[in-house]
Design a protein around this motif. Structure first.
Motif, PDB file in Angstrom:
ATOM      1  N   MET A   1       0.834  -1.170   0.000  1.00 35.61           N
ATOM      2  CA  MET A   1       0.000   0.000   0.000  1.00 35.61           C
ATOM      3  C   MET A   1       0.889   1.247   0.000  1.00 35.61           C
ATOM      4  N   ARG A   2       0.528   2.204  -0.852  1.00 35.45           N
ATOM      5  CA  ARG A   2       1.262   3.467  -0.911  1.00 35.45           C
ATOM      6  C   ARG A   2       0.361   4.588  -0.444  1.00 35.45           C
ATOM      7  N   LEU A   3       0.949   5.521   0.255  1.00 40.05           N
ATOM      8  CA  LEU A   3       0.193   6.661   0.744  1.00 40.05           C
ATOM      9  C   LEU A   3       0.274   7.806  -0.250  1.00 40.05           C
ATOM     10  N   GLY A   4      -0.796   8.515  -0.404  1.00 40.49           N
ATOM     11  CA  GLY A   4      -0.830   9.673  -1.274  1.00 40.49           C
ATOM     12  C   GLY A   4      -0.381  10.918  -0.531  1.00 40.49           C
ATOM     13  N   THR A   5      -0.517  12.047  -1.203  1.00 44.11           N
ATOM     14  CA  THR A   5      -0.135  13.320  -0.602  1.00 44.11           C
ATOM     15  C   THR A   5      -0.883  14.454  -1.293  1.00 44.11           C
ATOM     16  N   ARG A   6      -0.807  15.645  -0.723  1.00 43.74           N
ATOM     17  CA  ARG A   6      -1.411  16.836  -1.327  1.00 43.74           C
ATOM     18  C   ARG A   6      -0.371  17.942  -1.363  1.00 43.74           C
ATOM     19  N   TRP A   7      -0.507  18.824  -2.365  1.00 47.99           N
ATOM     20  CA  TRP A   7       0.363  19.988  -2.439  1.00 47.99           C
ATOM     21  C   TRP A   7      -0.349  21.088  -3.211  1.00 47.99           C
ATOM     22  N   ALA A   8       0.103  22.304  -3.020  1.00 51.46           N
ATOM     23  CA  ALA A   8      -0.539  23.467  -3.621  1.00 51.46           C
ATOM     24  C   ALA A   8      -0.188  23.600  -5.099  1.00 51.46           C
ATOM     25  N   PHE A   9      -1.153  24.061  -5.870  1.00 46.25           N
ATOM     26  CA  PHE A   9      -0.986  24.360  -7.288  1.00 46.25           C
ATOM     27  C   PHE A   9       0.166  25.354  -7.439  1.00 46.25           C
ATOM     28  N   GLY A  10       1.042  25.092  -8.405  1.00 48.63           N
ATOM     29  CA  GLY A  10       2.134  26.014  -8.703  1.00 48.63           C
ATOM     30  C   GLY A  10       3.377  25.837  -7.861  1.00 48.63           C
ATOM     31  N   THR A  11       3.336  24.917  -6.917  1.00 47.53           N
ATOM     32  CA  THR A  11       4.520  24.660  -6.096  1.00 47.53           C
ATOM     33  C   THR A  11       5.182  23.362  -6.548  1.00 47.53           C
ATOM     34  N   GLU A  12       6.392  23.149  -6.111  1.00 47.35           N
ATOM     35  CA  GLU A  12       7.131  21.927  -6.442  1.00 47.35           C
ATOM     36  C   GLU A  12       6.420  20.725  -5.814  1.00 47.35           C
ATOM     37  N   PRO A  13       6.116  19.688  -6.620  1.00 42.73           N
ATOM     38  CA  PRO A  13       5.493  18.493  -6.043  1.00 42.73           C
ATOM     39  C   PRO A  13       6.422  17.832  -5.021  1.00 42.73           C
ATOM     40  N   PRO A  14       5.861  17.196  -4.007  1.00 42.87           N
ATOM     41  CA  PRO A  14       6.673  16.482  -3.021  1.00 42.87           C
ATOM     42  C   PRO A  14       7.502  15.371  -3.673  1.00 42.87           C
ATOM     43  N   VAL A  15       8.535  14.938  -2.988  1.00 42.47           N
ATOM     44  CA  VAL A  15       9.418  13.902  -3.535  1.00 42.47           C
ATOM     45  C   VAL A  15       8.680  12.588  -3.775  1.00 42.47           C
ATOM     46  N   SER A  16       7.552  12.377  -3.119  1.00 48.85           N
ATOM     47  CA  SER A  16       6.794  11.138  -3.312  1.00 48.85           C
ATOM     48  C   SER A  16       6.048  11.100  -4.645  1.00 48.85           C
TER      49      SER A  16
END
Length: 74
Positions: free
Chosen positions: A1-16
């Motif tokens: 199982m892999r966990l997801g993530t959230r990030w803001a539009f226009g910012t660098e996506p997380p390393v995951s």
């Protein structure tokens, strides 16, 4: 199982966020009409494949789906 993530539009996506999704996310953001402030991406995993979805319904994945495929024989 892999966990997801959230990030803001226009910012660098997380390393995951997988490297193969990053150019597609950047392309979706550059073609986005309007103001992206306040919007967020969500990374989820479906059957082992990454899917990034913007909260307006824009979907980016490693699988190309032709939603306008008129010759589908169902």
């Amino acid at each position: 199982m892999r966990l997801g993530t959230r990030w803001a539009f226009g910012t660098e996506p997380p390393v995951s966020v997988p490297i193969e999704l990053r150019p597609r996310i950047a392309e979706a953001e550059s073609s986005f009409e309007g103001d992206g402030s306040g919007r967020h991406w969500t990374l989820t995993w479906l059957e082992g494949r990454p899917i990034a979805e913007l909260d307006d319904g824009t979907v980016v994945s490693t699988v190309i789906v032709d939603v306008r495929d008129d010759d589908e024989d169902w």
